[in-house]
Scaffold this active site. Structure first.
Site, PDB file in Angstrom:
ATOM      1  N   GLY A 185     -21.292 -16.992  -2.642  1.00 55.33           N
ATOM      2  CA  GLY A 185     -20.403 -17.431  -1.558  1.00 55.33           C
ATOM      3  C   GLY A 185     -21.193 -17.811  -0.319  1.00 55.33           C
ATOM      4  N   ASP A 186     -20.516 -17.781   0.828  1.00 54.30           N
ATOM      5  CA  ASP A 186     -21.176 -18.229   2.068  1.00 54.30           C
ATOM      6  C   ASP A 186     -22.091 -17.172   2.689  1.00 54.30           C
ATOM      7  OD1 ASP A 186     -18.838 -16.669   2.655  1.00 54.30           O
ATOM      8  OD2 ASP A 186     -19.005 -17.288   4.742  1.00 54.30           O
TER       9      ASP A 186
ATOM     10  N   THR B 279     -16.532 -14.332   7.643  1.00 54.14           N
ATOM     11  CA  THR B 279     -15.901 -13.642   6.515  1.00 54.14           C
ATOM     12  C   THR B 279     -14.665 -14.427   6.104  1.00 54.14           C
ATOM     13  OG1 THR B 279     -14.629 -11.685   5.882  1.00 54.14           O
ATOM     14  CG2 THR B 279     -14.766 -12.137   8.235  1.00 54.14           C
ATOM     15  N   GLY B 280     -14.523 -14.646   4.826  1.00 47.82           N
ATOM     16  CA  GLY B 280     -13.340 -15.384   4.408  1.00 47.82           C
ATOM     17  C   GLY B 280     -13.573 -16.051   3.076  1.00 47.82           C
TER      18      GLY B 280
ATOM     19  N   GLY C 154     -15.251 -18.000   1.011  1.00 45.00           N
ATOM     20  CA  GLY C 154     -16.630 -18.460   1.138  1.00 45.00           C
ATOM     21  C   GLY C 154     -16.860 -19.926   0.845  1.00 45.00           C
TER      22      GLY C 154
ATOM     23  N   THR D 237     -15.935  -8.151   3.371  1.00 43.44           N
ATOM     24  CA  THR D 237     -17.290  -8.521   3.778  1.00 43.44           C
ATOM     25  C   THR D 237     -17.562  -7.901   5.142  1.00 43.44           C
ATOM     26  OG1 THR D 237     -17.244 -10.613   2.592  1.00 43.44           O
ATOM     27  CG2 THR D 237     -18.682 -10.510   4.519  1.00 43.44           C
TER      28      THR D 237
ATOM     29  N   ARG E 256     -21.566 -16.567  -9.278  1.00 45.71           N
ATOM     30  CA  ARG E 256     -21.030 -17.241  -8.085  1.00 45.71           C
ATOM     31  C   ARG E 256     -21.694 -16.707  -6.805  1.00 45.71           C
ATOM     32  NH1 ARG E 256     -17.790 -15.142  -3.409  1.00 45.71           N
ATOM     33  NH2 ARG E 256     -16.710 -16.960  -2.582  1.00 45.71           N
TER      34      ARG E 256
END
Lengths: 335, 335
Positions: free
Chosen positions: B233-234, B254-255, B257, B203, B231
């Protein structure tokens, strides 16, 4: 002297034990059926009664579950299912229509103990989107699913699927016609503020403190009449339309979604409580003031870990109801 | 005596004015290209050099814009465009593939002065999703658009549209094959934690403080290899993967999510600064600790209104770079 001393000890111990019992069994439920321009002069007695009756029936469903030591998750789900199944509210059956005359539903759910959460956005065939949001939380490694993929997931999980026609009511079809007429008249593909205010009433939500001291929040909506481009509002956004944290409170919001996203409303109420020691009511008011400052409006319901509640709005009305641990029911429409 | 007095006044006034000028022109930029299990032993010298060179080139793009009194919005957009156009990172070209072998891209953008924001989720044909997120903010009444509708909106706005084949690289196709093989071997339609850790690196994000004292944040991603069911994510969630507020800081995350959504990471860092007076670094660390406590991992970059920065992670590495107001460049990969 010794007898008096023992008596005092007994009284103190009895008081403490009562307090603990009371503290332990504090519980409560608050629901909303949307905030917006809701004026008594535009409402017939019959409609008013119908709204109040359905709010009361809905809040009783969740209350009976938690009163009988049930889980807050089930209380939120069943209460919102009732509101989704009612054609009165803008969630599930009776949802507002997109510019294409379809329905696209959003919902989310969060638990305050684990900070677990689930959400669906833009789903088209799930009868009860709040149940799908809960399934995303319990039965997938994800928090948020969207579009056709989310419908497929829900179907695979055995949730009840329905045709689009199930959701569509005459009332909402007429609203879409009116909205399109305004667009044509104004030669715009966007919305006037007036439209935005009037075409998004009816999101439903429920927050619960159960007897185990756990907080839960859920929100479900059809979004905004005449919405385009797969618009997603605040409802399926964890931290905006829905938030729950056992350290602070459970929140469900309703209103002009864009402003609720930009203000991260649910989490901001929680943060003001956790970091500044504010009450749930003061925090709710302060965050709604921030929403108003940017030009948005709407309302929130919230319940804290001690059963204190907030039902705040900066609109002329919000369909809402509450039952406290003593069984006292309040249902209101206007500010 | 009088001359000495005037001299002292002049010296004080000159110092104050220097200080004000310095304060006014403080600016800076931080970028990331994803956090995760990034170990030196798994990296060739050549790859290491390539990553560092691209990080340096990217951060220079935004830096030159703000150094020359440009707007922070443009700095974030052009910097992220570079990273989206590079096949190295999991955003735009070179994004990871869904279980269907397609790409579905997410991006969001926020400005700290107005709290305006824009986001797109699950788009398939927009060459530069961050530019679409900015268009949602500037040219629609909405904050978040999704799926085909968001693609249509971007096309109508004149953004460059591309075929899915533009995004797909051999490296990501192989990753999908490996992910599917693991699914088959484990007879599961979900992901193991190991997969989740390895299949979501890359990301990209950028935070900027420009010379006008305004904060900006943007994040763009292809999400998670082998993702299903639409899906989200964050990254496109305002308050989670992206947040900016002139009162506090700009954050890009980033990670993993799901954990970043549940922790409302971006807004929580801002709230700890605003309500508890924490530094941007302490707040970033504390919120990443909360993510770790729930079982998640990842990293954040942040810059505050005074140009102080954070590049924190609880993984073994994060591709990252920073240039401060003096032009000092730092680019790093490992913790």
């Amino acid at each position: 002297m010794r007898k008096i001393f023992i008596l005092i000890i007994l009284i103190i111990s009895s008081c403490t034990s009562q307090k603990q019992t009371k503290g332990k069994s504090t519980f409560g439920i608050v629901i909303h059926g949307g905030a917006g321009t809701i004026l008594k002069k535009n409402m017939t007695d019959e409609m008013e009664k119908m709204y109040l009756r359905q709010l009361e029936e809905a809040v009783q469903i969740g209350f009976q579950i938690i009163k009988n030591d049930g889980n807050g998750r089930e209380a939120v789900e069943k209460t919102i299912n009732y509101l989704e199944n009612s054609p009165l509210f803008n969630a599930g059956k009776g949802s507002v229509l997109t510019s294409e005359g379809t329905v696209e539903l959003d919902a989310s759910f969060m638990e305050g103990k684990s900070l677990n959460a689930g959400a669906v956005a833009g789903v088209k065939n799930i009868k009860n989107p709040i149940s799908a949001a809960i399934k995303v939380m319990t039965s997938s490694p994800h928090v948020m699913l969207s579009g056709n993929g989310a419908d497929t997931f829900a179907k695979d999980q055995g949730l009840e699927m329905v045709d689009q026609s199930y959701f569509i009511t005459e009332r909402r079809s007429k609203s879409l016609e009116r909205a399109k007429k305004i667009d044509e008249d104004n030669n715009t593909s966007f919305y006037s503020k007036n439209e935005l205010v009037n075409y998004r009433i009816g999101t439903v939500g429920c927050v619960v403190l159960d007897k185990n001291g756990n907080l839960f929040s859920g929100t479900s909506t059809g979004g905004m009449t005449n919405k385009k481009w797969g618009r997603i509002g605040d409802v399926p956004i964890i931290g905006a339309g829905t938030y729950a944290n056992n350290l602070t409170c459970a929140v469900s919001a309703t209103g002009w979604g864009e402003f609720f996203i930009r203000n991260v409303v649910g989490h901001d109420i929680s943060a003001l409580m956790e970091y500044k020691g504010m009450s749930v009511q003061d925090a709710s008011r302060q965050v709604l003031d921030k929403v108003a400052k940017l030009g948005g409006d709407g309302g929130v319901i919230a319940i804290d870990k001690n059963g204190n509640i907030a039902m705040e709005m900066n609109t002329s009305g919000m369909y809402r109801a509450h039952i406290d641990a003593n069984g006292k029911l309040t249902a209101k429409i206007y500010k």
